[in-house]
Design an enzyme around this catalytic site. Sequence first.
Site, PDB file in Angstrom:
ATOM      1  N   HIS A  66       0.841  -1.205   0.000  1.00 36.79           N
ATOM      2  CA  HIS A  66       0.000   0.000   0.000  1.00 36.79           C
ATOM      3  C   HIS A  66       0.879   1.260   0.000  1.00 36.79           C
ATOM      4  CE1 HIS A  66      -3.975   1.850   1.722  1.00 36.79           C
ATOM      5  NE2 HIS A  66      -3.324   2.721   0.972  1.00 36.79           N
ATOM      6  N   HIS A  68       1.658   5.089  -1.971  1.00 37.98           N
ATOM      7  CA  HIS A  68       1.318   6.182  -2.889  1.00 37.98           C
ATOM      8  C   HIS A  68       2.627   6.882  -3.270  1.00 37.98           C
ATOM      9  CE1 HIS A  68      -3.015   5.965  -1.682  1.00 37.98           C
ATOM     10  NE2 HIS A  68      -2.490   5.594  -0.529  1.00 37.98           N
ATOM     11  N   ARG A  70       3.032   9.015  -5.793  1.00 30.85           N
ATOM     12  CA  ARG A  70       2.723  10.389  -6.253  1.00 30.85           C
ATOM     13  C   ARG A  70       3.200  10.716  -7.662  1.00 30.85           C
ATOM     14  NH1 ARG A  70      -1.109  10.460  -2.551  1.00 30.85           N
ATOM     15  NH2 ARG A  70      -0.470  11.123  -0.468  1.00 30.85           N
ATOM     16  N   ASN A 284      -6.650   8.631   7.559  1.00 34.72           N
ATOM     17  CA  ASN A 284      -7.936   8.036   7.227  1.00 34.72           C
ATOM     18  C   ASN A 284      -7.698   6.576   6.846  1.00 34.72           C
ATOM     19  OD1 ASN A 284     -10.436   7.293   6.363  1.00 34.72           O
ATOM     20  ND2 ASN A 284     -10.569   8.763   4.683  1.00 34.72           N
ATOM     21  N   ASP A 311       0.802   2.252   4.048  1.00 37.85           N
ATOM     22  CA  ASP A 311      -0.002   3.355   3.515  1.00 37.85           C
ATOM     23  C   ASP A 311       0.867   4.613   3.396  1.00 37.85           C
ATOM     24  OD1 ASP A 311      -2.024   4.853   2.431  1.00 37.85           O
ATOM     25  OD2 ASP A 311      -3.188   5.038   4.283  1.00 37.85           O
ATOM     26  N   HIS A 315       2.619  13.942   1.880  1.00 37.91           N
ATOM     27  CA  HIS A 315       2.097  15.266   1.498  1.00 37.91           C
ATOM     28  C   HIS A 315       3.150  16.282   1.899  1.00 37.91           C
ATOM     29  CE1 HIS A 315      -1.934  13.702   0.733  1.00 37.91           C
ATOM     30  NE2 HIS A 315      -1.874  13.058   1.874  1.00 37.91           N
ATOM     31  N   PHE A 329      -5.230  13.807   4.554  1.00 38.78           N
ATOM     32  CA  PHE A 329      -4.953  12.608   5.364  1.00 38.78           C
ATOM     33  C   PHE A 329      -3.651  11.967   4.902  1.00 38.78           C
ATOM     34  CE2 PHE A 329      -9.664  12.760   5.417  1.00 38.78           C
ATOM     35  CZ  PHE A 329      -9.898  12.688   6.782  1.00 38.78           C
ATOM     36  N   GLY A 330      -2.919  11.358   5.848  1.00 39.56           N
ATOM     37  CA  GLY A 330      -1.805  10.492   5.466  1.00 39.56           C
ATOM     38  C   GLY A 330      -0.451  11.064   5.795  1.00 39.56           C
TER      39      GLY A 330
HETATM   40 ZN   LIG Z   1      -3.625   4.801   1.074  1.00 41.47          ZN
END
Ligand SMILES: [Zn+2]
Length: 430
Positions: A66, A68, A70, A284, A311, A315, A329-330
């Site tokens: 999981h 990200h 980007r 989240n 996850d 950001h 979130f994150g």
């Molecule tokens: Zn995620």
Amino acid sequence: MPSAKPRLFQNGRIASTASPELRAADVLVDGNGVIVAIGEGLSAPEDAELIDCSGCVLVPGMFDLHVHAREPGQEHKETLATCAAAALRGGVTGVVLMPDAAPPIDSGPLVKSAMDLVSELSPIPMHQSGCLTKGREGKEMAAFSGMASRGVPLLTDADRPVPCPDLMRRCMEYARDFDLLVASHTDTPALSKAGAVNEGNVSYRFGLPGIPAISQEIAIDRDIRVAQHTGARLHLQQISTARGLKSVQIAKEAGTLVTCEVSPHHLVLTEQDLRDYNTHFKFNPPLRPAADVEALVAGFIDGSIDVLASDHAPHTEFEKSSDFGSAPFGAAGLETAVPVIHDRFIRAGVFGWDLLIERYSAAPRRLAGFAPVAIAEGEKAEFFVFDPESETPVTRETMKTKSPVTPFLGKTLAGRVCGTALGGEWYGQG
Ligand SMILES: [Zn+2]
């Protein structure tokens, strides 16, 4: 032709899923990046690089289901190169990329171009997943067959649930027919609304809108029921509530093809850790009360939680510096996952490396359709060297991610990844 010089990792202790016991041994990797000998007191070939692993543990490379990254589309937050650097610093040698790029990866050609970008820019294997619905909009099914033929490891709308149960039913029917894993973000938007933290004491005290536990619990129950009805393979992302986990346990006992994951932050932090409206703690699903965390740790140990997944969702500090209600979130998670779990659990003797390797290396690889990796003769070198007596300072300067936003910023974690071996490469971490 060998592409690298041989390396002899001396005096380490090898971890595996077989046992919590560590095996004292040297590991010789040849110039092709293959483990050619394991044993005590190995002699080094003349041209070998010697890597002193005294006091250290050699651990099979982790695999994060999981992530990200980007890129493409949001390179101001993270790039494939910085994401890979963060992974290697965390002992992670393979990841599954979420499809929430810009544009969202919802067709075979987009999967292909994403994978082309990965092979150009990433030193580690990154496997592109695909969207369940077109544009992640939750309205129409995405083009499953094209993505299946490109070998996506799973389909997900990446941090968005499929809102309509009928659409989810059809997604699971097609996923079943293509033998694709459906990964579901467990949230009910009609309940979570504009919530920012767990609904309860903390949301009341901070005066912030709450996300109730039932927002996740109802989503879990719905998706399990749809999986049972369709026979699809379902993976529930980011489990955070005791009641949600109970549903998974009941479904597993009934033979449902369901698995689930938990993040390091949900295993070690509670809503009480939220201080001073620090948006680095905004997730989240949100951080939950201690009773939920205790249930998650128990489920992680007994196997009702199959997988650890970071996850990793960077950001920029600028984005996270807005007020708590509107910050995204994150947080970044790839390079802190292993030190966090070591710091809290392995060092304290709650569980051993064998359990972490199963949850964060072997099980996620199996779910994504790959063979687990092991430190064994004849295998490709894919492991990291971990010094339990050293420390990982979590600072802006030491982090490799482009966006050093994490709830562990400013902390010093016990244990450190000294370097990661991947084939003929050795990524020493200074
Ligand atoms: Zn995620």
